[in-house]
Design an enzyme around this catalytic site. Structure first.
Site, mmCIF file in Angstrom:
data_model
loop_
_atom_site.group_PDB
_atom_site.id
_atom_site.type_symbol
_atom_site.label_atom_id
_atom_site.label_comp_id
_atom_site.label_asym_id
_atom_site.label_seq_id
_atom_site.Cartn_x
_atom_site.Cartn_y
_atom_site.Cartn_z
ATOM 1 N N THR A 1 -60.835 116.202 -15.709
ATOM 2 C CA THR A 1 -60.093 117.445 -15.797
ATOM 3 C C THR A 1 -60.977 118.466 -16.483
ATOM 4 O O THR A 1 -61.452 118.218 -17.588
ATOM 5 C CB THR A 1 -58.803 117.174 -16.587
ATOM 6 O OG1 THR A 1 -58.071 116.209 -15.853
ATOM 7 C CG2 THR A 1 -57.991 118.413 -16.763
ATOM 8 N N LYS B 1 -56.433 113.235 -21.727
ATOM 9 C CA LYS B 1 -55.773 114.535 -21.884
ATOM 10 C C LYS B 1 -54.332 114.247 -22.312
ATOM 11 O O LYS B 1 -53.844 113.129 -22.099
ATOM 12 C CB LYS B 1 -55.816 115.335 -20.581
ATOM 13 C CG LYS B 1 -55.262 114.597 -19.390
ATOM 14 C CD LYS B 1 -55.398 115.379 -18.105
ATOM 15 C CE LYS B 1 -54.972 114.527 -16.922
ATOM 16 N NZ LYS B 1 -55.057 115.179 -15.649
ATOM 17 N N ASP C 1 -52.628 106.172 -16.607
ATOM 18 C CA ASP C 1 -53.425 106.815 -15.562
ATOM 19 C C ASP C 1 -54.902 106.395 -15.583
ATOM 20 O O ASP C 1 -55.752 107.075 -16.159
ATOM 21 C CB ASP C 1 -53.315 108.341 -15.643
ATOM 22 C CG ASP C 1 -53.871 108.997 -14.389
ATOM 23 O OD1 ASP C 1 -54.326 108.272 -13.490
ATOM 24 O OD2 ASP C 1 -53.845 110.241 -14.307
ATOM 25 N N ASP D 1 -60.529 110.307 -18.295
ATOM 26 C CA ASP D 1 -59.474 111.286 -18.000
ATOM 27 C C ASP D 1 -58.546 111.485 -19.191
ATOM 28 O O ASP D 1 -57.333 111.600 -19.015
ATOM 29 C CB ASP D 1 -58.687 110.813 -16.769
ATOM 30 C CG ASP D 1 -57.926 111.963 -16.097
ATOM 31 O OD1 ASP D 1 -58.293 113.131 -16.336
ATOM 32 O OD2 ASP D 1 -56.972 111.692 -15.352
ATOM 33 N N ASN E 1 -51.821 112.321 -20.144
ATOM 34 C CA ASN E 1 -52.006 110.882 -19.895
ATOM 35 C C ASN E 1 -51.709 110.033 -21.119
ATOM 36 O O ASN E 1 -51.867 108.824 -21.089
ATOM 37 C CB ASN E 1 -53.433 110.601 -19.407
ATOM 38 C CG ASN E 1 -53.636 111.081 -17.992
ATOM 39 O OD1 ASN E 1 -52.656 111.312 -17.277
ATOM 40 N ND2 ASN E 1 -54.879 111.247 -17.576
HETATM 41 N N1 LIG Z 1 -45.681 104.209 -17.531
HETATM 42 C C1 LIG Z 1 -45.105 105.386 -17.446
HETATM 43 N N2 LIG Z 1 -43.932 105.620 -18.060
HETATM 44 C C2 LIG Z 1 -43.330 106.808 -18.000
HETATM 45 N N3 LIG Z 1 -43.840 107.860 -17.324
HETATM 46 C C3 LIG Z 1 -44.992 107.705 -16.697
HETATM 47 C C4 LIG Z 1 -45.690 106.461 -16.714
HETATM 48 N N4 LIG Z 1 -46.823 106.613 -16.009
HETATM 49 C C5 LIG Z 1 -46.830 107.881 -15.583
HETATM 50 N N5 LIG Z 1 -45.741 108.549 -15.975
HETATM 51 C C6 LIG Z 1 -45.413 109.957 -15.698
HETATM 52 O O1 LIG Z 1 -45.953 110.332 -14.431
HETATM 53 C C7 LIG Z 1 -46.939 111.384 -14.593
HETATM 54 C C8 LIG Z 1 -48.042 111.247 -13.567
HETATM 55 O O2 LIG Z 1 -48.622 109.978 -13.711
HETATM 56 P P1 LIG Z 1 -50.171 109.740 -13.482
HETATM 57 O O3 LIG Z 1 -50.911 110.668 -14.409
HETATM 58 O O4 LIG Z 1 -50.467 108.306 -13.596
HETATM 59 O O5 LIG Z 1 -50.328 110.189 -12.001
HETATM 60 P P2 LIG Z 1 -51.673 110.567 -11.286
HETATM 61 O O6 LIG Z 1 -51.371 110.883 -9.886
HETATM 62 O O7 LIG Z 1 -52.659 109.479 -11.501
HETATM 63 O O8 LIG Z 1 -52.045 111.843 -12.143
HETATM 64 P P3 LIG Z 1 -53.431 112.628 -12.258
HETATM 65 O O9 LIG Z 1 -53.395 113.657 -11.201
HETATM 66 O O10 LIG Z 1 -53.348 113.220 -13.661
HETATM 67 O O11 LIG Z 1 -54.521 111.624 -12.105
HETATM 68 C C9 LIG Z 1 -47.395 111.243 -16.040
HETATM 69 O O12 LIG Z 1 -47.912 112.446 -16.530
HETATM 70 C C10 LIG Z 1 -46.086 110.831 -16.738
HETATM 71 O O13 LIG Z 1 -45.267 111.944 -16.977
#
Ligand SMILES: Nc1ncnc2c1ncn2[C@@H]1O[C@H](COP(=O)(O)OP(=O)(O)OP(=O)(O)O)[C@@H](O)[C@H]1O
Length: 460
Positions: A296, A262, A278, A260, A265
């Site tokens: 994606t 991109k 992520d 994933d 992430n």
């Molecule tokens: N460790 C972190 N520190 C700061 N911000 C974070 C962190 N982890 C995630 N985020 C923020 O939260 C957003 C979403 O996190 P993440 O991509 O893990 O969620 P997801 O539900 O798994 O997303 P996706 O649909 O892309 O799989 C990230 O794009 C980032 O902006």
């Protein structure tokens, strides 16, 4: 059959037409008619072939159920989707049913990993201090993904900031494999320890939610910085790509396919180094190959889209797309129409902008080979072949791994709690109060999420 009769019809039509007007030149007349017939026949054939291709593509899309996957240019897509959600629902808050998150935290010395026993969700086997959702005070929303919402939270006693990813069990179970993916994400985060990969500090669950407390990447998303700058210079792209090569190489050495990659992430820490986050889609293939369809669209390798078996080389494809995205401001295969995007990934050549150096063009053409076996980074040399490519000739890999190379962007952080490097679209979202007590410290009663809990001893 119709493709045969139609030209025949034209043939006779033109036959009589020419017969009356060009009686005196029969040779030319027959030759023209024959030529026209062939032309019309091949045109119809071509058209029919194109229609079949589109049908196949539609079928493929149906199979892939791509409409359920998050879009590539995550934020703009998500914003639109969230806007629609918010039009029909009041702003979601910390306890809402649609929330989901993720977090991070640093310190990689003497990290002892252990599972927390089932009915002691927040207590380590060595009776280290108990951690519960009550211990964390929510500050704001940092971001949101397809299945999670991430909050900035502060530990009440230590005042440490964490990014807390919250996943609703109900929606994970409804989406089938997602429950397993949440566990996989938590397991991978526990197993992985690398300077450019997010660190998991705690994992715990309540009857309704899963929580992962991650190191807080205060510099925000690389995507946001890329958005501000429009595009990165080649030297900037080299820096981020090189740190990602190290992170991916480490994952691959553990047999993990990231899947994933991109800009959304790739987060930045306080110094501006990459923090890969992520792991919801990552997977440890038993025999090095897997064929689950995820990722994606804009960043997905052709073999994933075609439902073929794939391996770690899909990450090198995504790296190629990311380098291209950084150097041009958008991925090479993107459009408002998902079907067209996929069609381009499968069939089109990469449009190389004239201003790219020969080295950049060369590495892109090699990383973006549609045949995974011919792709740079495939066996036998794997990541080594990428490291040695002349695009990375200026990189001192050992110094880079020791975090000794200065990052090109040092995030401005006046107050870490203000989350100034995150999108105000998320950070201004209402976060109400602290979590309720009704579902705290419950046993891991749901069989889907057994052994989810985790405490990193280095943070205790
Ligand atoms: N460790 C972190 N520190 C700061 N911000 C974070 C962190 N982890 C995630 N985020 C923020 O939260 C957003 C979403 O996190 P993440 O991509 O893990 O969620 P997801 O539900 O798994 O997303 P996706 O649909 O892309 O799989 C990230 O794009 C980032 O902006």
């Amino acid at each position: 059959m119709p493709e045969f009769f139609l030209p025949l019809f034209f043939f006779f039509f033109f036959f009589f037409f020419f017969f009356f007007f060009f009686l005196h030149s029969p040779f030319f007349f027959f030759f023209s008619l024959f030529f026209i017939h062939i032309k019309i026949y091949t045109y119809i054939k071509k058209k029919k072939k194109k229609m079949i291709n589109e049908e196949q593509l539609n079928e493929r899309l149906e199979e892939l159920k791509l409409s359920q996957l998050p879009s590539g240019i995550g934020n703009s897509f998500l914003k639109k989707r969230l806007q629609q959600d918010q039009d029909s629902n009041p702003p979601s808050n910390y306890n809402s049913d649609t929330d989901e998150p993720k977090p991070r935290k640093r310190d990689r010395q003497d990290r002892v990993k252990h599972e927390v026993i089932l009915d002691q969700d927040f207590i380590s086997p060595t009776n280290k201090p108990q951690v519960s959702r009550d211990d964390f005070q929510p500050i704001c929303v940092l971001g949101r993904g397809a299945f999670g919402k991430v909050f900035l939270v502060k530990h009440g006693k230590t005042k440490e900031l964490y990014a807390m990813k919250v996943l609703k069990k109900a929606s994970l179970i409804v989406h089938g494999k997602q429950a397993q993916q949440a566990k996989t994400e938590r397991e991978i985060l526990e197993a992985v320890e690398h300077p450019f990969i997010v660190k998991l500090c705690y994992a715990f669950q309540t009857p309704t939610e899963l929580h992962m407390l991650l190191e807080y990447a205060v510099g925000g998303e690389l995507f946001r910085h890329l958005d501000h700058e429009g595009m990165f210079s080649e030297s900037m792209a080299i820096f981020y790509a090189a740190e990602l090569v190290l992170a991916l190489e480490h994952l691959h050495s553990l047999g993990i396919v990231y899947r994933d990659l991109k800009p959304e992430n790739c987060l930045l820490d306080v110094d501006g180094h990459v923090v890969l986050t992520d792991f919801g889609l990552s997977k440890v293939p038993v025999d090095g190959k897997t064929n689950t369809i995820c990722g994606t669209a804009e960043y997905m390798a052709p073999e994933i889209l075609m439902g073929l078996e794939y391996d770690i080389t899909v990450d090198w494809w995504s790296l190629g797309i990311l380098i291209y995205d950084m150097m041009t401001g958008s991925p090479p295969f993107s459009s408002n129409n998902r079907k067209k995007t996929i069609d381009s990934i499968l069939t089109k050549k990469i449009p190389m902008p004239y201003y790219m150096t020969a080295e950049a063009k060369d590495i892109l053409s090699k990383l973006l080979r549609k045949n995974p076996n011919a792709r740079l980074g495939s066996k036998p040399k794997k990541a080594d072949a990428i490291r040695r490519h002349k695009f990375f000739r200026s990189v001192d890999w050992a110094a880079l791994e020791r975090r000794e190379i200065s990052p090109p962007i040092v995030p401005i952080v006046t107050d870490p709690e203000s989350a100034e490097n995150f999108d105000p679209f998320f950070t201004t979202e209402v976060v109400e109060g602290s979590p309720g007590n009704n579902d705290l410290q419950a046993p891991e009663s749901n069989s889907h999420f057994l052994n989810f809990s985790y405490v990193d001893s280095s943070v205790l």
